[in-house]
Design a protein around this motif. Structure first.
Motif, PDB file in Angstrom:
ATOM      1  N   LEU A   8       0.936  -1.305   0.198  1.00 31.80           N
ATOM      2  CA  LEU A   8       0.077  -0.002   0.008  1.00 31.80           C
ATOM      3  C   LEU A   8       0.853   1.241   0.078  1.00 31.80           C
ATOM      4  CD1 LEU A   8      -3.051   1.454   0.272  1.00 31.80           C
ATOM      5  CD2 LEU A   8      -2.494   1.731   2.571  1.00 31.80           C
ATOM      6  N   MET A   9       0.763   2.128  -0.960  1.00 29.16           N
ATOM      7  CA  MET A   9       1.450   3.338  -0.970  1.00 29.16           C
ATOM      8  C   MET A   9       0.632   4.543  -0.830  1.00 29.16           C
ATOM      9  SD  MET A   9       4.464   4.341  -1.998  1.00 29.16           S
ATOM     10  CE  MET A   9       5.412   3.128  -2.888  1.00 29.16           C
ATOM     11  N   ILE A  10       0.947   5.472   0.304  1.00 30.18           N
ATOM     12  CA  ILE A  10       0.113   6.552   0.381  1.00 30.18           C
ATOM     13  C   ILE A  10       1.064   7.748   0.385  1.00 30.18           C
ATOM     14  CG2 ILE A  10      -1.241   7.700   2.255  1.00 30.18           C
ATOM     15  CD1 ILE A  10      -2.477   5.122   1.178  1.00 30.18           C
ATOM     16  N   ASN A  11       0.736   8.349  -0.423  1.00 26.96           N
ATOM     17  CA  ASN A  11       1.647   9.786  -0.818  1.00 26.96           C
ATOM     18  C   ASN A  11       1.857  10.726   0.219  1.00 26.96           C
ATOM     19  OD1 ASN A  11      -1.442  10.705  -1.245  1.00 26.96           O
ATOM     20  ND2 ASN A  11      -0.123  12.723  -1.704  1.00 26.96           N
ATOM     21  N   LYS A  12       0.903  10.905   1.346  1.00 24.41           N
ATOM     22  CA  LYS A  12       1.111  11.509   2.350  1.00 24.41           C
ATOM     23  C   LYS A  12       0.292  11.240   3.468  1.00 24.41           C
ATOM     24  CE  LYS A  12       1.412  15.960   1.391  1.00 24.41           C
ATOM     25  NZ  LYS A  12       0.802  17.252   0.763  1.00 24.41           N
ATOM     26  N   PHE A  13       0.680  11.440   4.805  1.00 21.90           N
ATOM     27  CA  PHE A  13      -0.071  11.492   5.886  1.00 21.90           C
ATOM     28  C   PHE A  13       0.122  12.660   6.431  1.00 21.90           C
ATOM     29  CE2 PHE A  13      -0.548  11.106  10.579  1.00 21.90           C
ATOM     30  CZ  PHE A  13      -1.277   9.925  10.639  1.00 21.90           C
TER      31      PHE A  13
ATOM     32  N   ASN B 259       5.289  14.618   5.816  1.00 21.83           N
ATOM     33  CA  ASN B 259       5.848  15.840   5.959  1.00 21.83           C
ATOM     34  C   ASN B 259       6.303  16.162   7.360  1.00 21.83           C
ATOM     35  OD1 ASN B 259       3.805  17.073   7.006  1.00 21.83           O
ATOM     36  ND2 ASN B 259       2.880  17.923   5.332  1.00 21.83           N
ATOM     37  N   GLY B 260       7.173  17.172   7.547  1.00 18.34           N
ATOM     38  CA  GLY B 260       7.700  17.489   8.943  1.00 18.34           C
ATOM     39  C   GLY B 260       6.520  18.062   9.694  1.00 18.34           C
ATOM     40  N   LEU B 261       5.532  18.549   9.453  1.00 19.40           N
ATOM     41  CA  LEU B 261       4.721  19.159  10.079  1.00 19.40           C
ATOM     42  C   LEU B 261       3.669  18.254  10.584  1.00 19.40           C
ATOM     43  CD1 LEU B 261       2.920  21.673  10.950  1.00 19.40           C
ATOM     44  CD2 LEU B 261       1.631  21.653   8.977  1.00 19.40           C
ATOM     45  N   ASN B 262       3.535  17.149  10.140  1.00 19.43           N
ATOM     46  CA  ASN B 262       2.633  15.952  10.449  1.00 19.43           C
ATOM     47  C   ASN B 262       3.422  14.535  11.143  1.00 19.43           C
ATOM     48  OD1 ASN B 262       0.206  17.110  10.062  1.00 19.43           O
ATOM     49  ND2 ASN B 262       0.882  16.942   7.792  1.00 19.43           N
ATOM     50  N   LEU B 263       4.772  14.855  11.100  1.00 24.08           N
ATOM     51  CA  LEU B 263       5.483  13.917  11.698  1.00 24.08           C
ATOM     52  C   LEU B 263       5.225  13.333  13.070  1.00 24.08           C
ATOM     53  CD1 LEU B 263       7.657  11.531  11.027  1.00 24.08           C
ATOM     54  CD2 LEU B 263       9.334  13.255  11.457  1.00 24.08           C
ATOM     55  N   PRO B 264       4.965  14.297  14.030  1.00 25.91           N
ATOM     56  CA  PRO B 264       4.592  14.069  15.239  1.00 25.91           C
ATOM     57  C   PRO B 264       3.326  13.036  15.587  1.00 25.91           C
ATOM     58  CG  PRO B 264       5.338  16.101  15.332  1.00 25.91           C
ATOM     59  CD  PRO B 264       5.065  15.717  13.821  1.00 25.91           C
TER      60      PRO B 264
END
Length: 170
Positions: free
Chosen positions: A99-104, A133-138
């Motif tokens: 499963l490939m998801i471009n962005k969390f 992305n860095g904003l949503n990494l946490p």
């Protein structure tokens, strides 16, 4: 857990890397489900249009909306994203390898978007690759704990991880 993620500092770089990984894996005969993002430059210095291709064979769904030249808000079209989520979820029933998801992104960070699809694919034993992305990494790390493998934004490294993970089943 069969979950990996990658980050990339350059705008649109992660989209390109994940699309190339998808092509590589499909070329090796793996069944890749999910979405990859395709950005199309716009005229008049407007931000690009964002579409996702539902894997493996479409459709192409617009996930951005034009908010006007002076707007600064989020351009994500939640209806477009939810359509892509529904299309992807429907394909999971047929099974797949990756499963490939471009962005969390923000939607996933808030408990929506592809979050349930990721969990369902993991429960089915699929390898899962997610761009973050860095904003949503946490929020992503809160979602998966220490169960995810961080990979460099490198086509070869990500494809090698997927190959090794899928071959564990063979």
């Amino acid at each position: 857990m069969r979950l990996a993620y990658t980050t990339s500092p350059g705008r649109g770089d992660m989209d390109t890397v994940l699309a190339r990984v998808t092509e590589r894996l499909e070329g090796r005969g793996l069944r890749v489900l999910g979405v990859v993002q395709i950005n199309t430059a716009c005229e008049d210095d407007r931000p690009c249009d964002m579409d996702v291709k539902v894997l493996p064979d479409g459709p192409l769904i617009r996930i951005s909306q034009s908010l006007g030249p002076q707007s600064r808000g989020c351009r994500l079209d939640p209806q477009g994203l939810e359509q892509a989520v529904g299309e992807t979820a429907a394909r999971l029933a047929g099974g797949g390898d990756v499963l490939m998801i471009n962005k969390f992104g923000k939607q996933e960070a808030e408990g929506r978007g592809f979050r349930d699809v990721i969990a369902e694919a993991l429960a089915a034993g699929m390898a899962v690759i997610v761009g973050v992305n860095g904003l949503n990494l946490p929020a992503f790390l809160d979602f998966c704990g220490d169960m995810a493998t961080r990979l460099p934004a490198d086509v070869e490294a990500i494809a090698a991880w997927a190959d090794a993970t899928v071959s564990e089943d063979a």
